[in-house]
Design a protein around this motif. Structure first.
Motif, PDB file in Angstrom:
ATOM      1  N   LYS A  25      10.566  -4.461  65.488  1.00  0.00           N
ATOM      2  CA  LYS A  25      10.057  -5.621  65.957  1.00  0.00           C
ATOM      3  C   LYS A  25       8.793  -5.548  65.317  1.00  0.00           C
ATOM      4  CE  LYS A  25      12.643  -5.588  70.799  1.00  0.00           C
ATOM      5  NZ  LYS A  25      12.950  -5.031  71.231  1.00  0.00           N
ATOM      6  N   PHE A  32      12.394 -11.172  64.919  1.00  0.00           N
ATOM      7  CA  PHE A  32      12.657 -11.384  65.992  1.00  0.00           C
ATOM      8  C   PHE A  32      12.231 -12.443  66.610  1.00  0.00           C
ATOM      9  CE2 PHE A  32       9.411  -9.560  69.477  1.00  0.00           C
ATOM     10  CZ  PHE A  32      11.025  -9.199  70.497  1.00  0.00           C
ATOM     11  N   ALA A  33      11.887 -13.069  66.180  1.00  0.00           N
ATOM     12  CA  ALA A  33      11.441 -15.110  66.017  1.00  0.00           C
ATOM     13  C   ALA A  33      12.090 -15.461  66.552  1.00  0.00           C
ATOM     14  CB  ALA A  33      10.770 -15.353  65.701  1.00  0.00           C
ATOM     15  N   LEU A  36      14.599 -13.704  69.422  1.00  0.00           N
ATOM     16  CA  LEU A  36      14.180 -14.155  70.315  1.00  0.00           C
ATOM     17  C   LEU A  36      14.315 -16.389  71.090  1.00  0.00           C
ATOM     18  CD1 LEU A  36      10.209 -13.520  70.332  1.00  0.00           C
ATOM     19  CD2 LEU A  36      12.188 -12.954  71.777  1.00  0.00           C
ATOM     20  N   ASN A  37      14.393 -16.560  69.849  1.00  0.00           N
ATOM     21  CA  ASN A  37      15.238 -18.230  69.279  1.00  0.00           C
ATOM     22  C   ASN A  37      16.270 -18.433  69.931  1.00  0.00           C
ATOM     23  OD1 ASN A  37      14.852 -21.059  69.224  1.00  0.00           O
ATOM     24  ND2 ASN A  37      15.705 -20.331  67.529  1.00  0.00           N
ATOM     25  N   TYR A  39      17.889 -16.582  72.740  1.00  0.00           N
ATOM     26  CA  TYR A  39      18.083 -16.511  74.225  1.00  0.00           C
ATOM     27  C   TYR A  39      17.568 -18.504  74.876  1.00  0.00           C
ATOM     28  CZ  TYR A  39      17.667 -11.759  73.913  1.00  0.00           C
ATOM     29  OH  TYR A  39      17.592 -10.528  73.639  1.00  0.00           O
ATOM     30  N   ILE A  42      12.566 -20.034  75.075  1.00  0.00           N
ATOM     31  CA  ILE A  42      10.602 -20.148  74.674  1.00  0.00           C
ATOM     32  C   ILE A  42      10.353 -20.959  73.945  1.00  0.00           C
ATOM     33  CG2 ILE A  42       9.300 -18.772  73.765  1.00  0.00           C
ATOM     34  CD1 ILE A  42      10.923 -16.280  74.601  1.00  0.00           C
ATOM     35  N   LEU A  47       7.108 -18.855  70.232  1.00  0.00           N
ATOM     36  CA  LEU A  47       8.035 -17.271  69.171  1.00  0.00           C
ATOM     37  C   LEU A  47       7.837 -16.898  68.209  1.00  0.00           C
ATOM     38  CD1 LEU A  47      10.828 -19.693  68.886  1.00  0.00           C
ATOM     39  CD2 LEU A  47      10.797 -18.197  70.135  1.00  0.00           C
ATOM     40  N   ILE A  50       4.093 -14.584  69.905  1.00  0.00           N
ATOM     41  CA  ILE A  50       4.906 -13.724  70.751  1.00  0.00           C
ATOM     42  C   ILE A  50       5.871 -12.113  69.968  1.00  0.00           C
ATOM     43  CG2 ILE A  50       6.938 -12.536  72.673  1.00  0.00           C
ATOM     44  CD1 ILE A  50       6.288 -15.812  73.822  1.00  0.00           C
ATOM     45  N   ALA A  51       6.526 -12.724  69.009  1.00  0.00           N
ATOM     46  CA  ALA A  51       6.972 -11.685  67.934  1.00  0.00           C
ATOM     47  C   ALA A  51       5.873 -10.959  67.046  1.00  0.00           C
ATOM     48  CB  ALA A  51       7.249 -12.675  67.073  1.00  0.00           C
ATOM     49  N   THR A  92      21.287 -14.627  80.221  1.00  0.00           N
ATOM     50  CA  THR A  92      21.922 -15.446  79.201  1.00  0.00           C
ATOM     51  C   THR A  92      23.596 -15.397  78.208  1.00  0.00           C
ATOM     52  OG1 THR A  92      19.890 -14.302  77.880  1.00  0.00           O
ATOM     53  CG2 THR A  92      21.770 -15.294  76.541  1.00  0.00           C
ATOM     54  N   CYS A 103      17.415  -5.950  70.888  1.00  0.00           N
ATOM     55  CA  CYS A 103      16.607  -4.355  71.667  1.00  0.00           C
ATOM     56  C   CYS A 103      16.403  -3.766  70.487  1.00  0.00           C
ATOM     57  CB  CYS A 103      17.425  -3.917  73.094  1.00  0.00           C
ATOM     58  SG  CYS A 103      17.875  -5.331  73.404  1.00  0.00           S
TER      59      CYS A 103
END
Lengths: 141, 209
Positions: A25, A32-33, A36-37, A39, A42, A47, A50-51, A92, A103
């Motif tokens: 990551k 990674f962003a 994350l998006n 999901y 967030i 984004l 956090i990434a 999710t 992951c």
């Protein structure tokens, strides 16, 4: 002897999982962003921050478990994070969102198998967290 | 205590080595067409996509168009598009041919063709009448030139070249975005990058001179 083997096997496993997962990551925050998006939880403005910072948390936990200093604290952090991931993946999946787990790679769609895999990783983390108590209990018998 | 320090130093070295190994300096061949900015721009974004993919549509209309307006006009970012036609898409090669033909006319025509193809994707991908959509978007002169250019067999070679470039880079999905900061590759991202995330990433690199 068995406790010693278990301790080192679980410790190396959890450390490896967190160091590897954090590293991939850290290496590509933008990918990674995007994961994350997927999901859909967030807010957009969080984004990328956090990434950028989350991989460091994972690598810190992995390094902490590997080094062994205050291992219960680091194992506790790892357990909390893994439980959170398992819950997030389940929610999710149940929401019917076609997201990428993100992951251990970025080509890993969420499925019952990914939920089971992440859930299984919690076991060694919990062992390291509760190791003292488990040892005492078994040595009394 | 000393043991812990040694372990910490070992870990630090391990990460340093890992990080250095991860820095790649790959550079795409400047094939494809420039949608905005020039090759001298500090940030270069290279997108592999095709016109029939719905994620590519969303990416172009919701992200790339805004970046073009905000950064490319000032030559802070250069956006290059590469054709990556899929074999299971009926019209990928045909639409890519029109895009290549439009690029030969000029950037303004190319952007009109991109806008028309992505905005009306649902229509032409259903009935296959791509020409009708393009005719409505272009002037008569532009449309005639486009149709003339599209007859050039060299275009097929150009599309093949870009397809090979995608395969060479082990791409499997569209859109895939490569981002270069002053020539150095910073990211290879599969999927749609939302505008705010891409904008923040660009800003970070522009400010990091």
């Amino acid at each position: 002897m068995i406790f010693r083997i278990l301790h080192w096997a679980f410790r190396l496993f959890i450390a490896g999982v967190f160091l590897y997962s954090g590293y991939i990551k850290y290496h590509d925050p933008l990918q990674f962003a995007v994961a994350l998006n997927g999901y859909q939880l967030i807010p957009e403005q969080f984004l990328l921050p956090i990434a950028h910072y989350f991989p460091w948390l994972e690598m810190l936990l992995g390094a902490g478990v590997l080094v062994g200093w205050k291992i219960r604290w680091f194992a506790g952090g790892a357990t909390a994070l893994l439980l959170f991931f398992s819950l997030l993946l389940t929610v999710t999946y149940l929401r019917g969102i076609d997201a990428n787990c993100g992951c251990f790679s970025f080509d890993d769609p969420i499925s019952p198998l990914t939920i089971l895999r992440d859930g299984a990783i919690v076991i060694p983390a919990i062992y390291l967290l509760l190791e003292g108590g488990i040892r005492k209990r078994f040595s009394r018998k | 205590m000393l043991d812990h320090s040694k372990r910490a130093i070992f870990l630090l070295l391990f990460f340093l080595l890992f990080s250095l190994a991860g820095i790649s300096a790959t550079q795409m061949e400047p094939a494809g067409y420039i949608l905005g900015g020039s090759l001298n721009a500090p940030i270069r974004i290279e997108v592999f996509s095709n016109f029939e993919c719905t994620h590519c549509r969303e990416y172009y209309l919701r992200t790339i168009k805004k970046i073009l307006k905000e950064y490319c006009d000032q030559d802070k970012v250069c956006i290059i598009y590469h054709d990556f036609p899929f074999k299971n898409h009926l019209y990928d090669r045909k639409t890519a041919t029109y895009a290549e033909a439009a690029a030969r006319i000029g950037r303004a025509t190319l952007l009109k063709v991109f806008d028309a193809l992505y905005t009306n994707q649902a229509t032409w991908s259903e009935d296959g009448n791509i020409e009708k959509v393009l005719k409505a978007a272009l002037s008569e002169n532009e449309f005639e030139k486009l149709m003339e250019n599209a007859k050039d067999p060299a275009i097929a070679t150009l599309i093949d070249k870009q397809y090979d470039l995608a395969v060479e880079n082990k791409l499997e999905s569209t859109p895939t975005t490569f981002i270069f900061d002053r020539g150095e590759q910073k990211s290879k991202t599969s999927g749609t990058i939302i505008y705010l995330v891409l904008k923040s990433f660009i800003e970070e690199h522009l400010n990091n001179k």
